[in-house]
Design a protein around this motif. Structure first.
Motif: not given
Length: 154
Positions: A94-107
């Motif tokens: 989950l740390g990868l998901y939260l820290r790697v750019p592009g994994m989440r929609e902006p904001g």
């Protein structure tokens, strides 16, 4: 004699354990490009991993997955201990998901198309947290039952 897992814990232990074990076994055969990709993504989230060579990192990751998956599948490993391993492992993912750019929609915490494969690790984190509480409720309710009825043989 070691206690066996509760019947309600078996389906998530088997499904999650088999999934993680399979992933680890697959990584043992990873080619150089896969090793580079895994290592690069991990280093983006956890920069201290740059000190480890990609092939060594991939082997360590593979054996970690094999250990976590096996701990879930082997019935004599207590559910709480297997849950601790699963929670730690999936927390790192989950740390990868939260820290790697592009994994989440902006904001947002919502996953992007690229983030869906990592966001799905949240279910493993939830299962791990559930396993950490295994056995605590049963012990307390059995003691109350015995005090109340004075005849229970729990």
């Amino acid at each position: 004699m070691l206690p066996l897992p509760e019947p309600r814990d078996l389906p998530p232990r088997i499904a999650t354990g088999a999934f993680i074990l399979n992933s680890g076994l697959g990584k043992l055969k990873a080619d150089e490009a896969t090793q580079q990709g895994l290592h690069g993504m991990a280093c983006t989230a956890y920069p201290f991993l740059k000190k480890i060579e990609p092939d060594r990192f991939t082997r360590l990751l593979a054996w970690s997955e094999i250990a976590v998956g096996s701990s879930l599948l082997v019935p004599f490993v207590p559910t709480r201990l297997a849950g601790l391993a699963l929670t730690g492992f999936s927390g790192g993912l989950l740390g990868l998901y939260l820290r790697v750019p592009g994994m989440r929609e902006p904001g947002s915490l919502r996953p992007s198309q690229d983030g869906v494969p990592l966001a799905k690790d949240s279910w493993m984190f939830g299962i791990g947290l559930g396993f950490l509480g295994a056995g605590t409720r049963r012990a307390g309710s059995a003691a109350k039952c015995c005090r109340r009825h004075r005849r229970c043989a729990h």
